[in-house]
Every structure is written in structure tokens, then in C-alpha cells.
Design a protein around this motif. Sequence first.
Motif, short mmCIF file in Angstrom:
data_model
loop_
_atom_site.label_atom_id
_atom_site.label_comp_id
_atom_site.label_asym_id
_atom_site.label_seq_id
_atom_site.Cartn_x
_atom_site.Cartn_y
_atom_site.Cartn_z
N UNK A 79 44.61 46.51 31.89
CA UNK A 79 43.25 47.49 32.01
C UNK A 79 42.19 47.13 30.95
N UNK A 80 41.04 47.06 31.84
CA UNK A 80 39.99 47.02 31.09
C UNK A 80 39.83 47.66 29.61
N UNK A 81 39.33 46.71 28.82
CA UNK A 81 39.25 47.31 27.45
C UNK A 81 37.98 46.54 26.73
N UNK A 82 37.50 47.27 25.64
CA UNK A 82 36.48 46.70 24.79
C UNK A 82 35.11 47.46 24.93
N UNK A 83 34.51 47.52 23.82
CA UNK A 83 32.98 48.14 23.84
C UNK A 83 32.02 47.09 23.94
N UNK A 84 31.00 47.17 24.79
CA UNK A 84 30.11 45.98 25.13
C UNK A 84 29.35 46.12 23.92
N UNK A 119 37.88 40.96 35.70
CA UNK A 119 38.66 40.43 36.31
C UNK A 119 39.63 39.18 35.34
N UNK A 120 38.68 38.64 34.37
CA UNK A 120 39.19 37.74 33.33
C UNK A 120 40.46 38.52 32.55
N UNK A 121 39.87 39.90 32.19
CA UNK A 121 41.07 40.73 31.36
C UNK A 121 42.05 40.92 32.10
N UNK A 122 42.00 41.09 33.48
CA UNK A 122 43.28 41.12 34.36
C UNK A 122 44.13 39.90 34.67
N UNK A 165 41.62 36.04 39.48
CA UNK A 165 40.35 35.88 40.21
C UNK A 165 39.96 36.96 40.86
N UNK A 166 38.64 37.10 41.21
CA UNK A 166 38.08 38.16 41.61
C UNK A 166 38.60 38.70 43.02
N UNK A 167 38.45 37.78 43.75
CA UNK A 167 39.24 38.05 45.08
C UNK A 167 40.52 38.87 45.14
N UNK A 168 41.30 38.20 44.29
CA UNK A 168 42.76 38.75 44.13
C UNK A 168 42.82 40.12 43.57
N UNK A 169 41.85 40.43 42.54
CA UNK A 169 41.70 41.77 41.99
C UNK A 169 41.51 42.88 42.80
N UNK A 170 40.65 42.58 43.81
CA UNK A 170 40.14 43.54 44.96
C UNK A 170 41.20 43.55 45.85
N UNK A 171 41.87 42.61 46.35
CA UNK A 171 43.08 42.62 47.11
C UNK A 171 44.04 43.40 46.64
N UNK A 172 44.32 43.40 45.37
CA UNK A 172 45.53 44.13 44.70
C UNK A 172 45.17 45.63 44.48
N UNK A 173 43.92 45.99 44.60
CA UNK A 173 43.42 47.40 44.57
C UNK A 173 44.06 48.39 45.54
N UNK A 174 44.42 49.37 45.13
CA UNK A 174 44.66 50.41 46.36
C UNK A 174 43.37 51.33 47.08
#
Length: 452
Positions: A1-6, A127-130, A133-142
Amino acid sequence: MARGRICRLSVHNLRFPTSLGSHGFDAKHTDPDCSAAYVVMETDSEDGLKGYGIMLTLGKDPEVVVGAVNALTYYVLHKDLGDIVGDFRGFCRVLTSDEQLRLIGPEKDVVRLAVAAIVNAVWDLWAKQEGKPLWKLLVDMDAEMLLSCINFRYITDVLTEEDAYEILQNGQHGKKEREKQMLRHGYPAYTTSCASLGYSDSTLKELLKAALNDGWTRFKVKVGADLQNDIRRCRLIRDMIGPDKTLMLDANERWDVPEAVEWMSKLAEFKPLWIEKPTSQNDITGHATISEALAPLGIGVAMGEQCHNRMMIKQLLHKKALQFLQIDSCRLGSVNENLSVLLMAKKFGIPVCPHAGGAGFCELVQHLIIFDYISISASLQNRMCEYVDYLHEHFKYPMVIKHASYLPPKDAGYSTEMKEESIKKYQYPDGEIWKKLLDAQDMCSDLTLFFS
């Protein structure tokens, strides 16, 4: 899960003096230096990960984009990364809706480029927090999560959210098999590294011979400056690569509409698959006219890398002004807007053949096209991704080409992170490389004044 304040957002003006080697020389750009506005995004999370975003430009352009990035930091600093990706559509709408910047964007031009650099950094960090690689982050999204990233405003006359959902659901069929295929064989590429207009015939022949030995079968050639020279060079190239390999041409917006039709009728004997950017990027009806005129010759029109936004691509598709769509990993407001374009291309049945090259385009766009094949298009027919062979050494996770194909990246993130030593060397005007070049220019100027 994405986390952290910029907590910090910095941006660098990077320039690579590629003009010294005539790399990227074409009919419109005779001394191109690949440049970039490079964003570093930091959060207060314990993992210490950073997001890196990049917007590729030419020459002096980064100075303008850097200013636009700084103007948009207000909307990014102190925001929680989880909140951003939880409402990615809303975040992008905010970045592209600043009333005080409307005359220079924000749905086009310089502000759009700055938005791309910032949002690229968000995707890299997420993607790094997950750990993907970005392509895999997108592929795994519903489908629901992917759709929540897309701004459908101004394109619902050709693509509704319901249309997009159906496309993504249909893309589930055979998805695992396509992912395995990509991991085994990669995504087919074509090379633009051999035929810059600045290369001599001997260099051209040497590069073509090396590319053929490496297994390349698809080649793009720069044209548009001189017809007789184009005919001579195209004949040389076609003779070297043979009749069965694929040849594409790129005019870089050099011609008026009638001139494009006439010029290409003279080059038709070399059997090009497409002519890229035959006229002004802004002339949608002109591209439609050219497309119709060249169809009997079996030549398609390729377009898209210079498009400002999804609305412009919508019009090109609707007017049948192109037969090959060239997405750009930066210009279109990063991943989010490219998702809408990939979905529109699927609905119109137009193959996507991304633009790449310069400092980082290859690294970024490989993620988008691999995702497109696995989750949306499910086809490799008439599809390929551009490749050039320079400037990859400056990236921490450079793309990998094998058997003329992009192998899917394995490292987490969007492949945007550059090496620290490269940033220090090529930052303008204080980097080591530019101090030497500028000092040399000053010395030449002094000598000219002395002897004049």
C-alpha cells in the motif's frame, strides 16, 4: 500500500550534448541535444524510497519545464502518497486545472510536460513501494483500480468508462499466457539508431551491417530535407536490408500536405510501412488527407509522439488520420493519460507503436507497451516499439534488448532513476561536462574577437 507524506520535490536541468555526434539529426532538428527535466520526489516514510520522474526535451527546453514544475509543487508537497494514488484521477485533474496557468497549459504545452515529470515520479515511487516494475503493477491491477486512474473528461464521446471497463474485462482472457510470452520473448522493437540524417554513407552502412548481424529486422529512416538524397539513401538501405524486412520513414513535420503526398509518392518504391509526422503535429485534417491519399500506395501514417493530450489523439482516431499510433511516455501527462489513449486505440482497432529514444524514453515506454499487450490489445500484429542505442548508460536500471525485443524490466519502479554521477556531470550549466564545453565556447569566441 502506498504510504508516506511527500516532504521534498526537487528538479534538475539536464542536458546531453548528443549533437556533437549527430545523433537524432533529422529534417527539422539539425543540432539536437537530448535534455530532461528530472524530478526527485521524497517522502517521510521509513523505507527511504524516492520517486524519480523525467520529462524528455531538446536543447534549452528544460529551463522552461523546470520553472513549470516548480510552479506546480504547491499541489504536491505535504500530500500523502496513499491519498494521491487512492484518487489518482482527482490528483491529475487538480494538476491540469490551475486557472493561473491556463494560457501556457495545463492540458497542453509546457505545463503538461511538467505534470508528466511529476506524475512519472509518483508512479515510480508507488511501484517501488509495491516492489514491482511498473508494467507488473499495472497488469496486476483490477479494472476498477485502473479506471480510477483515468480522467475521462472530454473523451466520453468516443470512450466511456463503461467502454473501458469492457475492454479491460475482455483483456483478462489469455492474460497469464501473454505475460509468460513477454517474459520469455519480450516485445518486438525497431531501431532508429542507423539512419540519422547527420550520418555519412559509410557510417550508415556500418551501422546497418551491425544491426543486421544483431538480428534487427525493422528499421526507421529520417527523411524530408532533400528528395534526391532521400531516394538515394532509401535505395541504399533497402538494398542492404533486402525486400522482406520492414522499413519506416520519418519526416519530423517537415512538409505541407500536398508536398507530403507528392514526396511520398516518389519514395513509395521502397515499400515503407509508414510515414511518420509528415506534416505539422497540429494539423489533424492534413494528416487525414495524407492518410487517404497514401492508402492506395500501401503506406500508412504514424503520428502521436507530439500530441498534447488525449483530446488531440481522440480527434486523430475519429478522423482516421493515422494508421499507427505512437504514444509518448512523457508528453501525455504520464501513465494516467496514456491509459486512456491505449484504450481508445483498442476501441478504434489502431495498433500502438510507441515513440522512444533520447534520454530515458526507451526505459519508460517499455512498461506501457508491455502492459498494453498483456492487458488491453492482446495482439502483436503490426506492433513494435522504437529503440535507439544511446544514453542508456546514465540510468540505474537501463532497458534490456535481446533478439531485437524489449525484455520486461525486473527491477521495481518505472526505470526512471538516473545515476548520481550522470546528474552531476550533465546538470546545466554547472555540471562537469557543460563547464568544459562552455569554457571551450568562450575561448573560441575570444579568439574570434581577437582576430576580427
